[in-house]
Design a protein around this motif. Structure first.
Motif, PDB file in Angstrom:
ATOM      1  N   HIS A 523       0.809  -1.227   0.000  1.00 48.86           N
ATOM      2  CA  HIS A 523       0.000   0.000   0.000  1.00 48.86           C
ATOM      3  C   HIS A 523       0.841   1.276   0.000  1.00 48.86           C
ATOM      4  N   GLU A 524       2.040   1.212  -0.573  1.00 47.26           N
ATOM      5  CA  GLU A 524       2.893   2.392  -0.668  1.00 47.26           C
ATOM      6  C   GLU A 524       2.924   2.877  -2.118  1.00 47.26           C
ATOM      7  N   VAL A 525       2.702   4.173  -2.308  1.00 46.86           N
ATOM      8  CA  VAL A 525       2.742   4.770  -3.647  1.00 46.86           C
ATOM      9  C   VAL A 525       4.132   5.358  -3.863  1.00 46.86           C
ATOM     10  N   LEU A 526       4.796   4.898  -4.927  1.00 50.37           N
ATOM     11  CA  LEU A 526       6.172   5.297  -5.206  1.00 50.37           C
ATOM     12  C   LEU A 526       6.294   5.734  -6.666  1.00 50.37           C
ATOM     13  N   PRO A 527       7.320   6.525  -7.010  1.00 56.29           N
ATOM     14  CA  PRO A 527       7.566   6.833  -8.420  1.00 56.29           C
ATOM     15  C   PRO A 527       7.885   5.555  -9.188  1.00 56.29           C
ATOM     16  N   GLY A 528       7.481   5.497 -10.450  1.00 57.25           N
ATOM     17  CA  GLY A 528       7.765   4.343 -11.273  1.00 57.25           C
ATOM     18  C   GLY A 528       6.506   3.783 -11.887  1.00 57.25           C
ATOM     19  N   SER A 529       6.609   2.636 -12.486  1.00 61.40           N
ATOM     20  CA  SER A 529       5.467   2.014 -13.156  1.00 61.40           C
ATOM     21  C   SER A 529       5.495   0.520 -12.903  1.00 61.40           C
ATOM     22  N   ALA A 530       4.311  -0.083 -12.933  1.00 59.32           N
ATOM     23  CA  ALA A 530       4.195  -1.522 -12.747  1.00 59.32           C
ATOM     24  C   ALA A 530       4.291  -2.213 -14.097  1.00 59.32           C
ATOM     25  N   ASP A 531       4.844  -3.418 -14.094  1.00 58.24           N
ATOM     26  CA  ASP A 531       4.936  -4.172 -15.334  1.00 58.24           C
ATOM     27  C   ASP A 531       3.913  -5.300 -15.389  1.00 58.24           C
ATOM     28  N   ARG A 532       3.139  -5.453 -14.325  1.00 59.67           N
ATOM     29  CA  ARG A 532       2.100  -6.475 -14.309  1.00 59.67           C
ATOM     30  C   ARG A 532       1.046  -6.105 -13.274  1.00 59.67           C
ATOM     31  N   SER A 533      -0.118  -6.748 -13.366  1.00 55.66           N
ATOM     32  CA  SER A 533      -1.235  -6.391 -12.491  1.00 55.66           C
ATOM     33  C   SER A 533      -1.509  -7.402 -11.401  1.00 55.66           C
ATOM     34  N   TYR A 534      -0.834  -8.549 -11.432  1.00 56.44           N
ATOM     35  CA  TYR A 534      -1.015  -9.576 -10.415  1.00 56.44           C
ATOM     36  C   TYR A 534      -2.484  -9.992 -10.278  1.00 56.44           C
ATOM     37  N   GLY A 535      -3.210  -9.921 -11.388  1.00 58.03           N
ATOM     38  CA  GLY A 535      -4.628 -10.265 -11.334  1.00 58.03           C
ATOM     39  C   GLY A 535      -4.867 -11.705 -10.956  1.00 58.03           C
ATOM     40  N   ILE A 536      -3.992 -12.613 -11.403  1.00 57.45           N
ATOM     41  CA  ILE A 536      -4.182 -14.028 -11.083  1.00 57.45           C
ATOM     42  C   ILE A 536      -3.991 -14.265  -9.591  1.00 57.45           C
ATOM     43  N   GLN A 537      -3.035 -13.570  -8.973  1.00 61.14           N
ATOM     44  CA  GLN A 537      -2.828 -13.716  -7.528  1.00 61.14           C
ATOM     45  C   GLN A 537      -4.049 -13.208  -6.751  1.00 61.14           C
ATOM     46  N   VAL A 538      -4.626 -12.090  -7.227  1.00 64.31           N
ATOM     47  CA  VAL A 538      -5.823 -11.564  -6.573  1.00 64.31           C
ATOM     48  C   VAL A 538      -6.990 -12.535  -6.749  1.00 64.31           C
ATOM     49  N   ALA A 539      -7.105 -13.124  -7.950  1.00 72.29           N
ATOM     50  CA  ALA A 539      -8.157 -14.114  -8.185  1.00 72.29           C
ATOM     51  C   ALA A 539      -7.992 -15.311  -7.256  1.00 72.29           C
ATOM     52  N   LYS A 540      -6.748 -15.685  -6.989  1.00 70.39           N
ATOM     53  CA  LYS A 540      -6.486 -16.790  -6.067  1.00 70.39           C
ATOM     54  C   LYS A 540      -6.938 -16.434  -4.656  1.00 70.39           C
ATOM     55  N   LEU A 541      -6.655 -15.190  -4.242  1.00 71.50           N
ATOM     56  CA  LEU A 541      -7.101 -14.735  -2.925  1.00 71.50           C
ATOM     57  C   LEU A 541      -8.625 -14.734  -2.829  1.00 71.50           C
ATOM     58  N   ALA A 542      -9.276 -14.471  -3.960  1.00 67.67           N
ATOM     59  CA  ALA A 542     -10.737 -14.433  -3.970  1.00 67.67           C
ATOM     60  C   ALA A 542     -11.353 -15.816  -3.895  1.00 67.67           C
ATOM     61  N   GLY A 543     -10.561 -16.863  -4.159  1.00 64.85           N
ATOM     62  CA  GLY A 543     -11.072 -18.211  -4.016  1.00 64.85           C
ATOM     63  C   GLY A 543     -11.418 -18.918  -5.304  1.00 64.85           C
ATOM     64  N   LEU A 544     -10.873 -18.479  -6.445  1.00 67.61           N
ATOM     65  CA  LEU A 544     -11.117 -19.216  -7.679  1.00 67.61           C
ATOM     66  C   LEU A 544     -10.540 -20.620  -7.578  1.00 67.61           C
ATOM     67  N   PRO A 545     -11.172 -21.595  -8.233  1.00 61.79           N
ATOM     68  CA  PRO A 545     -10.684 -22.978  -8.144  1.00 61.79           C
ATOM     69  C   PRO A 545      -9.233 -23.091  -8.632  1.00 61.79           C
ATOM     70  N   PRO A 546      -8.444 -23.984  -8.054  1.00 58.54           N
ATOM     71  CA  PRO A 546      -7.039 -24.143  -8.454  1.00 58.54           C
ATOM     72  C   PRO A 546      -6.867 -24.452  -9.932  1.00 58.54           C
ATOM     73  N   ALA A 547      -7.799 -25.201 -10.513  1.00 56.69           N
ATOM     74  CA  ALA A 547      -7.690 -25.527 -11.937  1.00 56.69           C
ATOM     75  C   ALA A 547      -7.784 -24.271 -12.787  1.00 56.69           C
ATOM     76  N   VAL A 548      -8.666 -23.351 -12.402  1.00 58.19           N
ATOM     77  CA  VAL A 548      -8.809 -22.088 -13.138  1.00 58.19           C
ATOM     78  C   VAL A 548      -7.547 -21.253 -12.996  1.00 58.19           C
ATOM     79  N   ILE A 549      -6.999 -21.173 -11.795  1.00 62.27           N
ATOM     80  CA  ILE A 549      -5.783 -20.401 -11.568  1.00 62.27           C
ATOM     81  C   ILE A 549      -4.642 -20.967 -12.399  1.00 62.27           C
ATOM     82  N   SER A 550      -4.489 -22.284 -12.422  1.00 59.84           N
ATOM     83  CA  SER A 550      -3.410 -22.914 -13.184  1.00 59.84           C
ATOM     84  C   SER A 550      -3.547 -22.631 -14.670  1.00 59.84           C
ATOM     85  N   ARG A 551      -4.763 -22.755 -15.185  1.00 61.45           N
ATOM     86  CA  ARG A 551      -4.983 -22.498 -16.605  1.00 61.45           C
ATOM     87  C   ARG A 551      -4.729 -21.025 -16.931  1.00 61.45           C
ATOM     88  N   ALA A 552      -5.140 -20.119 -16.046  1.00 60.46           N
ATOM     89  CA  ALA A 552      -4.926 -18.698 -16.279  1.00 60.46           C
ATOM     90  C   ALA A 552      -3.440 -18.375 -16.358  1.00 60.46           C
TER      91      ALA A 552
END
Length: 628
Positions: A523-552
């Motif tokens: 939760h720290e805002v710093l100068p620079g840019s991100a190269d990825r959104s980590y959406g799959i990790q967030v989806a994993k935290l949300a509880g998507l099935p492991p098969a879906v996470i693996s395929r993603a």
């Protein structure tokens, strides 16, 4: 809080945003979890209403804002005065509501008592405020308002009103004994007559030998003698029938009257009605005295509200460690250690700290307009919180409140625009993406140099390249045309390459850390840019099935192999900055046939032509049209 407007009609100027969109409630309609709920420490209804009004209509004049901040600062520095005034305010009634009811003829004795108590509370507050050394202008104005109502009215009301007051004036009994001699005499006659009825009942019981005889009253028969059915014949027989006149026979009772009872009833009714009429006359007279100084009473009520808001914001500042912002007429916007006022309180209740972040949208050396921050980073990392907290800090500063930060310097914001979240309006035929575009259109058409704009995920509701193109063009327009202070959050990492071409564009990102395949949000805002959104990790935290996470993950690896970031950097070089072609360049060149047709039309003089000549001219023009 958003200030949104419907889409502009093509060819027409965009409509002004509805200022009262900045309501102090959540989208769900309730107040809990809203900004007002987080900052409202007022102790009176009038103070709470005034605070809500200020949130809905913040100031844009630095001098007026400074006067409000001075008032808050006095009560931040003097905790004893703050608590004393708040204690007085807790006992002060809502004079505004009382005056409103009395003005329309719907008031009661308790409303008069509210005015009395309000005037007495005003005297208490004035006594406490007079101890302040050189009170600032806002507090001095409140003191002047509290001093306006005449104390004579409060003294008159104190003499007139009883301790226990009915809700409705028609119930009577609200005038104190000893206030009006005529009323006291009428009441004594009414009460003495009732004692006569009680003695009469005892005498009739002895006369008839019926111990269960009662004298009762209802609205139909008035006063009557009632005995049980077994004693009814006795009263209807001689010699008692000469005294008791039969009125009504029921299943278990028989009712009678007497000439003596009729005379007493007339006296009681007249005395009771006369006493009530006298009380109503007194009420109307007192109400007239209050309405005669209505402006002074309403001013005093507003003075209470001003003090309530000032002391409440001071308590908020002390309890939650808010600081006084610097508000001026510049285009500056520099916040150090800023915090979200609502989220911070929610985390505090859970025993968790809020990670503060800084933001600087002030003009940089060599540039007259504010900066445009492009914020990238994963979902759940705090991008939306960062956008909103800076908007809310600006809003709080311009209502005259201290703000949740370690330092804040804010140049006046004349309009606050927000495009955050997803919602549809299907009843009006608008999809989620259409609503997003309508709101974005309002911002791009209306935001000026002094506006503050926060946009979150523009273009995410459509195809990837459509959305990227819209977001790209919107950033260029905000940078070159609107030139306003802007926070723009996005998952289109390709947009960060624009910083190489747009001098006032600043890339910022939200820091995260990967740990054993999971993502940790810092939760720290710093100068620079991100190269990825980590959406799959967030989806994993949300509880998507492991098969879906693996395929993603498998699909993502293949897509990333295309290296779209490199293509985006090449695209920046290929597209001239803000390359909007002129209308003449965009339209195709006019053909020779079209030029001849225009010249022939210009040569016609319709007012000088006969109908036959007009028909011939029309056929001639048709012949000049291109074949097919």
């Amino acid at each position: 809080p958003p200030a949104r407007a419907p889409p502009p009609t093509p060819g027409a100027s965009a409509p002004a945003p509805r200022a009262k969109r900045a309501l102090p409630r959540r989208r769900a309609g309730d107040r809990r979890g809203s900004l007002l709920d987080a900052i409202d420490c007022t102790v009176t209804s009038a103070g709470s209403r005034l605070l809500a009004q200020r949130l809905a209509a913040p100031l844009t004049e630095p001098a007026q804002i400074g006067r409000r901040l001075d008032a808050v600062n006095v009560f931040v520095a003097d905790s004893a005065a703050r608590e004393d005034i708040r204690a007085i305010l807790r006992g002060a009634p809502d004079m505004t509501r009382a005056m409103a009811r009395l003005s329309v003829g719907r008031g009661g004795p308790r409303d008069l008592a509210a005015l009395r108590d309000g005037i007495l509370a005003a005297d208490q507050a004035l006594g406490r405020l007079s101890a302040l050394d050189q009170p600032p202008q806002e507090i001095a104005a409140a003191m002047a308002a509290l001093a306006r109502p005449a104390r004579a009215l409060a003294e008159e009301l104190s003499r007139a009103l009883d301790e226990q007051l009915p809700l409705i004036k028609r119930d009577g009994g609200f005038v104190r004994s000893g206030y009006d001699s005529t009323l006291d005499e009428t009441r004594n006659l009414r009460d003495a007559s009732r004692l006569v009825v009680a003695s009469m009942q005892a005498r009739y019981a002895d006369q008839t030998g019926v111990k269960a005889l009662k004298i009762r009253h209802n609205n139909v028969l008035g006063y009557f003698v009632e005995v049980t059915a077994q004693h009814g014949d006795k009263l209807m027989s001689a010699p008692l029938n000469a005294t008791f006149i039969h009125r009504q026979t029921l299943a278990g009772q028989v009712r009678f009257t007497t000439s003596e009872l009729g005379e007493i009833e007339a006296k009681i009714a007249n005395a009771g009605e006369r006493a009530l009429n006298l009380e109503l006359e007194i009420f109307d007279r007192l109400c007239g005295q209050a309405l005669a100084i209505g402006d002074d009473l309403r001013a005093a009520a507003h003075g209470f509200a001003m003090l309530d808001v000032a002391t409440a914001l001071a308590k908020l500042a002390v309890d939650d460690n808010y600081i006084r912002p610097e508000v001026d007429g510049s285009l500056g916007f520099a916040i150090e250690g800023g915090r979200h006022p609502v989220v911070e309180q929610a985390l505090k209740r859970e025993g968790q700290p809020f990670i503060a972040n800084s933001c600087d949208l002030s003009p940089t050396p060599g540039h007259k307009s504010g900066q445009l921050w492009l914020l990238t980073g994963p979902n759940m990392a705090g991008k939306s919180t960062f956008l909103r907290q800076n908007a809310l800090i600006a809003l709080l500063a311009q209502i005259g409140s201290f703000v949740p930060a370690t330092r804040a310097r804010i140049g006046i914001v004349d309009r606050l625009f927000s495009r955050v979240g997803a919602a549809d309006d299907l009843a009006r035929g608008r999809s989620t993406f259409m609503v997003e575009m309508v709101e974005t259109a309002a911002i791009l058409n209306q935001a000026g140099e002094r506006a503050l704009v926060i946009l979150d995920e523009i273009g995410r509701g459509t195809a990837t390249f459509d959305g990227l193109s819209i977001a790209w063009a919107a950033i260029e327009h905000l940078h070159e045309s609107n030139r306003c202070r802007t926070l723009f959050a996005t998952h289109y990492h390709e947009l960060t390459a624009l910083a190489a071409k747009l001098p006032r564009l600043f890339n910022a990102t939200v820091r995260v850390k990967e740990w054993h395949g999971d993502v940790v949000f810092l939760h720290e805002v710093l100068p620079g840019s991100a190269d990825r959104s980590y959406g799959i990790q967030v989806a994993k935290l949300a509880g998507l099935p492991p098969a879906v996470i693996s395929r993603a993950k498998s699909v993502l690896a293949k897509l990333e192999a295309a290296d779209r970031g490199q293509n985006a950097r090449a695209l920046v070089d290929d597209l001239p900055l803000f390359a909007v072609p002129s209308r003449a360049a965009a339209e195709p060149a006019m053909s020779k046939e079209a030029e001849e047709l225009i010249a022939a039309v210009k040569a016609l003089h319709p007012d000088e032509m006969t109908p036959r000549e007009a028909m011939d001219a029309l056929y001639a023009l048709k012949a000049k049209l291109p074949k097919g």
